[in-house]
Scaffold this motif. Structure first.
Motif, mmCIF file in Angstrom:
data_model
loop_
_atom_site.group_PDB
_atom_site.id
_atom_site.type_symbol
_atom_site.label_atom_id
_atom_site.label_comp_id
_atom_site.label_asym_id
_atom_site.label_seq_id
_atom_site.Cartn_x
_atom_site.Cartn_y
_atom_site.Cartn_z
ATOM 1 N N ASP A 1 59.370 -17.222 23.799
ATOM 2 C CA ASP A 1 60.046 -15.931 23.958
ATOM 3 C C ASP A 1 59.066 -14.754 23.984
ATOM 4 O O ASP A 1 59.484 -13.601 23.989
ATOM 5 N N HIS B 1 65.210 -20.359 30.211
ATOM 6 C CA HIS B 1 65.737 -20.522 28.844
ATOM 7 C C HIS B 1 67.242 -20.765 28.799
ATOM 8 O O HIS B 1 67.792 -20.968 27.726
ATOM 9 N N HIS C 1 62.019 -25.354 21.104
ATOM 10 C CA HIS C 1 62.527 -24.002 21.370
ATOM 11 C C HIS C 1 63.627 -24.038 22.433
ATOM 12 O O HIS C 1 64.701 -23.457 22.263
ATOM 13 N N PHE D 1 67.470 -13.255 25.994
ATOM 14 C CA PHE D 1 67.555 -14.706 26.049
ATOM 15 C C PHE D 1 66.946 -15.463 24.872
ATOM 16 O O PHE D 1 65.817 -15.904 24.949
ATOM 17 N N GLY D 2 67.682 -15.643 23.847
ATOM 18 C CA GLY D 2 67.216 -16.593 22.834
ATOM 19 C C GLY D 2 67.738 -16.297 21.450
ATOM 20 O O GLY D 2 67.875 -15.138 21.087
ATOM 21 N N ASP E 1 67.593 -23.128 22.168
ATOM 22 C CA ASP E 1 68.206 -22.102 23.027
ATOM 23 C C ASP E 1 69.508 -22.599 23.651
ATOM 24 O O ASP E 1 70.482 -21.853 23.750
ATOM 25 N N HIS F 1 63.598 -18.675 15.619
ATOM 26 C CA HIS F 1 63.274 -20.090 15.897
ATOM 27 C C HIS F 1 62.289 -20.645 14.867
ATOM 28 O O HIS F 1 62.371 -21.803 14.489
HETATM 29 ZN ZN LIG Z 1 64.142 -18.686 24.436
#
Ligand SMILES: [Zn+2]
Length: 336
Positions: A115, A139, A184, A28-29, A188, A33
């Protein structure tokens, strides 16, 4: 309760179970970032060099976290939340001077922190049992047919509110740090796989067919890594960094729920084209493993990523204009 309402409720619960039970291993992500946010924050056209005194965390929150990973110390100068990228020197992460940090650095360092485990291993919702982890709950925001699930949008609003609370109390360090977490979650939600894991037929098929399930997970991972590839290792890296730098802030809704609605609809609107192009470009690789940086390089070289690149450029442009629009307004309102 009316019978048909009850039926609908059970049907959709059943559908939800089918849709989500096979997606238990996604991380997930977007990756990178910190790098992306660094470039964004330093091209807002407003002063982000304000020196901010590092303060201790002193907040009562109404969210639960995986506490050992909900870090509260300052990590400036350690690159703790940085992916290991490029020559390991970009973006910069200098040590604090006189216990002070520039605002841009706080926003950069902590953009990757959500994360690093703070949302993992928790009991957050009934859907939790179906997907097997909690990080995704916070997220992502899935929209599959009539079903909407997860709360990436709420995570954004929550941390903007925490940030505002800190600024209102004169705590500028935590004002910027919570703001970095909020950014963030917004980033996402621009990743289309955070709105949709694949076509409805693939999702249904993945229940009985493990290789389809693997392909969908690998497609998600691949696109997470594509942003990172573009920012560091692609022949388009200079162009992408320039695009992020030069993209102007756009006007965004001042209501944060409405802003999130726009972001999610945008991510969702790009999910089919991204998924189709990713499958065309990577073909069988997605059934075997997550693509590596070498795979990206090879496919880019022979022109197989051209369409994926042009779609992704659009997504990056829209994401950047939106993140900048939000940050410029928000930071200006909170500047002394
Ligand atoms: Zn994330």
């Amino acid at each position: 309760m009316h019978v048909s309402t009850t039926m609908t409720k059970y049907c959709s619960r059943f559908l939800i179970s089918i849709l989500f039970m096979m997606f238990a291993t996604i991380s997930f992500g977007w990756s990178g970032h910190e790098t992306y946010t660094y470039i964004v924050v330093n091209s807002l056209g407003i002063d982000v060099n304000e020196l901010v005194e590092i303060t201790k965390y002193s907040y009562v929150e109404n969210r639960v976290y995986n506490e050992p990973y909900y870090y509260k110390d300052d990590f400036a100068g350690t690159r703790k939340f940085f992916d290991s990228l490029g020559d390991g020197k970009f973006p910069p992460d200098p040590k604090p001077v006189d216990n002070k940090l520039p605002a841009w650095q706080i926003l950069t360092i902590y953009a990757q922190m959500p994360d690093f485990g703070m949302d993992e291993g928790l009991n957050l919702s009934p859907l939790q049992a179906l997907i097997g982890n909690s990080q995704g709950v916070r997220h992502m925001r899935y929209k599959i047919g009539i079903i909407e699930a997860f709360e990436g949008n709420k995570s954004f609003v929550y941390f903007v509110n925490m940030s505002q609370k800190a600024f209102n109390e004169g705590d500028r360090y935590w004002g910027y740090r919570f703001l970095s977490y909020a950014v963030h979650y917004m980033e996402d939600l621009f990743q289309p796989y955070h709105e949709s894991p694949g076509s409805i037929w693939e999702v249904l098929g993945s229940v009985t067919n493990k290789s389809v399930n693997k392909m969908l997970n690998n497609a998600h991972y691949a696109y997470d890594n594509y942003l990172l590839f573009l920012m560091y290792y692609s022949k388009h890296t200079d162009e992408i960094r320039k695009l992020i730098e030069e993209m102007p802030a756009r006007r965004v809704p001042s209501n944060y729920d409405a802003l999130m609605e726009e972001v999610m609809m945008y991510g969702y609107s790009k999910s089919h084209i991204v998924h189709d192009e990713l499958k065309k470009a990577f073909g069988d690789i997605l059934y075997q493993r997550t693509p590596t940086i070498e795979d990206f390089k090879n496919l880019e070289e022979i022109g197989k990523l051209d369409k994926l690149y042009s779609t992704t450029k659009d997504i990056i442009a829209t994401m950047t204009g939106t993140v900048k629009g939000f940050l410029v307004t928000y930071i200006k309102e909170n500047q002394k």
